[in-house]
Design an enzyme around this catalytic site. Structure first.
Site, PDB file in Angstrom:
ATOM      1  N   SER A 170     -57.020  42.435   8.695  1.00  0.00           N
ATOM      2  CA  SER A 170     -56.063  43.343   8.057  1.00  0.00           C
ATOM      3  C   SER A 170     -56.107  44.721   8.710  1.00  0.00           C
ATOM      4  O   SER A 170     -55.058  45.323   9.000  1.00  0.00           O
ATOM      5  CB  SER A 170     -56.358  43.464   6.562  1.00  0.00           C
ATOM      6  OG  SER A 170     -56.171  42.233   5.904  1.00  0.00           O
ATOM      7  N   ARG A 210     -57.605  52.728   4.915  1.00  0.00           N
ATOM      8  CA  ARG A 210     -58.021  51.998   3.708  1.00  0.00           C
ATOM      9  C   ARG A 210     -56.966  52.109   2.617  1.00  0.00           C
ATOM     10  O   ARG A 210     -56.752  51.158   1.862  1.00  0.00           O
ATOM     11  CB  ARG A 210     -59.384  52.480   3.205  1.00  0.00           C
ATOM     12  CG  ARG A 210     -59.892  51.656   2.029  1.00  0.00           C
ATOM     13  CD  ARG A 210     -61.397  51.655   1.919  1.00  0.00           C
ATOM     14  NE  ARG A 210     -62.051  50.988   3.024  1.00  0.00           N
ATOM     15  CZ  ARG A 210     -62.226  49.667   3.109  1.00  0.00           C
ATOM     16  NH1 ARG A 210     -61.784  48.865   2.144  1.00  0.00           N
ATOM     17  NH2 ARG A 210     -62.854  49.138   4.136  1.00  0.00           N
ATOM     18  N   HIS A 264     -54.392  49.681   3.571  1.00  0.00           N
ATOM     19  CA  HIS A 264     -54.933  48.346   3.311  1.00  0.00           C
ATOM     20  C   HIS A 264     -54.827  47.998   1.826  1.00  0.00           C
ATOM     21  O   HIS A 264     -54.495  46.870   1.453  1.00  0.00           O
ATOM     22  CB  HIS A 264     -56.391  48.280   3.765  1.00  0.00           C
ATOM     23  CG  HIS A 264     -57.078  46.995   3.461  1.00  0.00           C
ATOM     24  ND1 HIS A 264     -57.933  46.836   2.395  1.00  0.00           N
ATOM     25  CD2 HIS A 264     -57.036  45.783   4.078  1.00  0.00           C
ATOM     26  CE1 HIS A 264     -58.390  45.600   2.370  1.00  0.00           C
ATOM     27  NE2 HIS A 264     -57.868  44.944   3.377  1.00  0.00           N
TER      28      HIS A 264
END
Length: 206
Positions: free
Chosen positions: A13, A36, A39
């Site tokens: 990812s 992040r 994500h």
């Protein structure tokens, strides 16, 4: 459709996120935070709307290394933060939103539990990082407490989501003089607040 082993899903990812960001450049310590958050949300708008005050990621990471606590405005944000890593560093997460005394005071004063929970956090013995992902009233109260010199946050993560007072409250926080990570505009959420905290924690343990 390719089969990806469970332990490789996050790695792949982040590779995809890096590929899609292309040659976008970020501060070395802020880049893992941006990635992040993307994500967590699958939303690349955060590459543009996440705003960082000068040197804020280093300030946050150093504070966490020193055992700083984190205050959240929701149980969801609290549950999403990696408390195992935080505890090893000497810190813990606080959320007072469901406390009986907070609910009673909010009702008697005609205000929100989020605002009252910030007042309660101001009585904690340690300086804290404030991770606000839901309530603009929490940010507004933080600004008041800062101006009244009743609170001195290490940094404020201001990422509430919504339509009423959300944009304005974030802009207010960016003008307090306190280090901040803010998601400008309407987007955000408790998951985003937790992701930002975790991104800093993971930089300590990587």
């Amino acid at each position: 459709m390719e089969y990806v082993k469970p332990m490789d899903i996050e790695k792949r990812s982040f590779e995809i996120i890096t590929e899609e960001l292309g040659d976008r450049k970020f501060d070395e310590l802020c880049e893992p935070i941006v990635k992040r958050v993307i994500h967590t949300s699958a939303d690349f708008d955060y590459a543009d709307n996440l705003c960082f005050s000068e040197d804020v990621a280093r300030i946050g990471i150093e504070a966490l290394k020193s055992g700083c606590d984190i205050v959240t405005d929701t149980q969801m944000a609290k549950s999403g933060i990696n408390k195992t890593i935080l505890a090893k560093l000497g810190g813990q997460v606080h959320c007072f939103i469901a406390d009986e005394d907070v609910a009673e005071k909010a009702k008697s004063e005609g205000t929100t539990r989020s605002a009252v929970s910030m007042e309660k956090a101001g009585k904690l013995p340690k300086k804290c990082i404030f991770a606000i992902g839901n309530a603009p009233t929490a940010l507004i109260k933080l600004k008041e407490l800062i101006e009244e010199k009743k609170l001195e946050p290490v940094l404020i993560i201001g990422v509430p989501v919504g339509f009423v007072n959300v944009v304005e409250s974030k802009e207010m926080i960016m003008n307090t003089g306190v280090p901040y990570i803010v998601a400008r505009g309407r987007k955000g959420g408790s998951n985003i607040a937790a992701a930002i905290c975790n991104a800093m924690l993971y930089q300590i343990t990587r």
